[in-house]
Design an enzyme around this catalytic site. Structure first.
Site, short mmCIF file in Angstrom:
data_model
loop_
_atom_site.label_atom_id
_atom_site.label_comp_id
_atom_site.label_asym_id
_atom_site.label_seq_id
_atom_site.Cartn_x
_atom_site.Cartn_y
_atom_site.Cartn_z
N LYS A 85 -20.74 -15.69 1.63
CA LYS A 85 -22.23 -15.59 1.50
C LYS A 85 -22.65 -14.71 0.42
O LYS A 85 -22.22 -13.84 -0.20
CB LYS A 85 -22.73 -14.85 2.87
CG LYS A 85 -22.38 -15.64 4.00
CD LYS A 85 -22.65 -14.64 5.32
CE LYS A 85 -22.53 -15.31 6.61
NZ LYS A 85 -22.68 -14.57 7.80
N ARG A 132 0.88 -1.15 0.06
CA ARG A 132 -0.01 0.01 0.00
C ARG A 132 0.90 1.29 -0.15
O ARG A 132 0.32 2.41 -0.47
CB ARG A 132 -0.97 0.00 1.17
CG ARG A 132 -2.20 -0.97 0.92
CD ARG A 132 -3.06 -1.04 1.95
NE ARG A 132 -4.47 -1.68 1.71
CZ ARG A 132 -5.22 -2.09 2.66
NH1 ARG A 132 -5.11 -2.02 3.71
NH2 ARG A 132 -6.12 -2.62 2.06
N GLY A 150 -9.51 -9.02 -0.55
CA GLY A 150 -8.30 -9.43 -0.05
C GLY A 150 -7.91 -10.88 -0.14
O GLY A 150 -6.92 -11.28 -0.47
P1 AMP Z 1 -15.90 -13.09 1.63
O1 AMP Z 1 -15.30 -12.27 2.29
O2 AMP Z 1 -17.24 -13.18 1.29
O3 AMP Z 1 -15.33 -13.15 0.05
O4 AMP Z 1 -15.59 -14.86 2.01
C1 AMP Z 1 -14.23 -15.12 2.05
C2 AMP Z 1 -14.22 -16.39 3.07
O5 AMP Z 1 -15.25 -17.12 2.42
C3 AMP Z 1 -13.04 -16.98 3.08
O6 AMP Z 1 -12.55 -16.91 4.58
C4 AMP Z 1 -13.30 -18.65 2.48
O7 AMP Z 1 -12.80 -19.40 3.60
C5 AMP Z 1 -14.93 -18.63 2.69
N1 AMP Z 1 -15.36 -19.59 2.14
C6 AMP Z 1 -14.96 -19.82 0.64
N2 AMP Z 1 -15.87 -20.87 0.36
C7 AMP Z 1 -16.47 -21.69 1.62
C8 AMP Z 1 -17.10 -22.68 1.84
N3 AMP Z 1 -17.49 -23.56 0.73
N4 AMP Z 1 -17.83 -22.87 2.97
C9 AMP Z 1 -17.23 -22.03 3.78
N5 AMP Z 1 -16.78 -20.97 3.72
C10 AMP Z 1 -16.23 -20.88 2.39
#
Ligand code: AMP
Length: 393
Positions: free
Chosen positions: A198, A37, A349
């Site tokens: 999610k 950064r 990230g």
């Molecule tokens: P986000 O911040 O919404 O991009 O989510 C990132 C997080 O989603 C990471 O920490 C991943 O470990 C988690 N993630 C990705 N795939 C899965 C899955 N199949 N089940 C549970 N968590 C997940």
């Protein structure tokens, strides 16, 4: 098109310029652990210095909650910044208090002053006008180059622009321009890849991207909710019951564009040493097991879309990539994106970390430095810190 003025559009010679930078860097044992950064701001800082300005640099670091806290001090940034700029950097022990006032007033062209963490003052996150005014009083011009905090309505990002002529730095301008161009006028086909935990965090992004893109490839926890809505068995996987209606509605409207996993890597526990195996989605996740990554057949299914893309937007890991056994899908997709001739934008990230892990970061056309700000732009929403900058005539 970026419709705001930048540092090129304003007189800076002999003036003191307050630059909002994003020096929210990881600190380990009092040292900067990753200076990405800091490096990202150098084009703007160098330009301003070469054009005869004195610089007052403001940033936050972490979440000190409105009080001074040495664990969140910006002082560790002084040395690496001075080394990169090739000149000394002074430090003010408060963000806009007596030390900052005295040191800013004494600055000569070519000199640089770094302020202490803006979030040491409770007025920062409240966008308090009195704090914004004190910050503004340190300089004659305001430049915002902190894309990573451009979605925040804070004193040093939004409030201060009321009291000074305010323009964008190169990093901010480039981020907004690149993302906006991909949304408004992408080379086609536009292929979007969304992962992460999610749907509910990214509903607005889904609604904004789906009408614009030719394809949306979905993996990660997000995909589970879509597949559950289609009636597949997901066992103990992460599924958002309350997002079921959204998933059904999106599949009804955009079904032909949405590409979902056809196989998973499932595990009997959420752990790196769990038992794992591959199962086709049609077979379902066994009772008590959970889907933690996309499988190799899904990667094969995604591959031609990524190879033939004119543009790619990717946000979010396709599995629990923090645990090695479930990183393969994300790394395979990272490789496909890196190899694709299409213009690639990767934000968030986790997806960026996966690219670095795989040694592929330099093969991506644009790696966004923002998390929340990138998602907000992808959702089609304005960034408050950009809105307040002066328009190009
Ligand atoms: P986000 O911040 O919404 O991009 O989510 C990132 C997080 O989603 C990471 O920490 C991943 O470990 C988690 N993630 C990705 N795939 C899965 C899955 N199949 N089940 C549970 N968590 C997940």
């Amino acid at each position: 098109m970026f419709r705001k003025k930048t540092v090129r559009d304003i007189a800076i010679e002999g003036r003191t310029v307050l630059v909002r930078v994003d020096f929210n860097v990881p600190i380990h044992e009092g040292r900067v652990a990753d200076d990405t950064r800091i490096r990202a701001t150098l084009p703007t800082l160098t330009y301003l210095l070469e054009h005869g300005a004195a610089l007052v640099l403001a940033s936050h670091l972490g979440r000190p909650k409105g009080r001074p806290n040495p664990a969140f001090s910006l002082r560790p940034v002084v040395e690496p910044l001075a080394a990169r700029l090739g000149r000394p950097v002074q430090f003010a022990t408060d963000p806009a208090g007596p030390d900052a006032q005295a040191k800013a007033a004494a600055l000569q062209p070519g000199q640089v002053l770094l302020l202490e963490n803006t979030r040491f003052d409770p007025g920062e996150t409240r966008n308090d006008p009195a704090f914004a005014q004190r910050l503004a009083s340190l300089a004659q011009v305001f430049v915002n180059d902190a894309f990573g905090t451009a979605h925040r309505l804070h004193a040093s990002t939004v409030g201060v622009a009321r009291y000074l002529p305010a323009v964008a730095g190169f990093l901010l301008a480039k981020e907004v321009e690149t993302i906006t161009r991909l949304l408004e006028d992408p080379a086609r086909p536009l292929v979007t890849i969304l992962g992460g935990a999610k749907i509910s965090d990214k509903i607005k992004v889904l609604h904004n991207l789906l009408p614009r893109a030719e394809r949306l490839l979905i993996g990660g926890g997000m995909a589970n909710t879509f597949l559950a809505a289609q009636g597949y068995r997901l066992g103990a996987s992460l599924v958002e019951a309350q997002a079921r209606e959204t998933a059904i509605a999106l599949l009804e409207t955009y079904g032909e564009k949405i590409v979902l996993p056809v196989d998973f890597i499932v595990a009997d526990r959420f752990a790196a040493d769990a038992q794992t195996r591959r199962v086709p989605v049609s077979e379902g996740v066994p009772e008590g097991w959970m889907a933690l990554d996309i499988g190799p057949e899904t990667v094969e299914r995604f591959a031609p879309f990524i190879r033939e893309a004119g543009s790619i937007i990717w946000n979010g890991p396709l599995g629990v990539f923090e645990l090695a056994p479930f990183a393969r899908g994300t790394v395979a997709v990272a490789r496909l994106v890196a190899e694709s001739p299409g213009f690639s934008l990767v934000g968030g990230g986790d997806s960026v970390a996966a690219l670095h892990q795989a040694g592929l970061a330099d093969r991506i056309d644009h790696i966004s430095t923002g998390g929340g700000a990138t998602l907000k732009l992808l959702a089609g929403e304005p960034l408050p810190a950009v809105e307040v900058l002066e328009d190009k005539p």
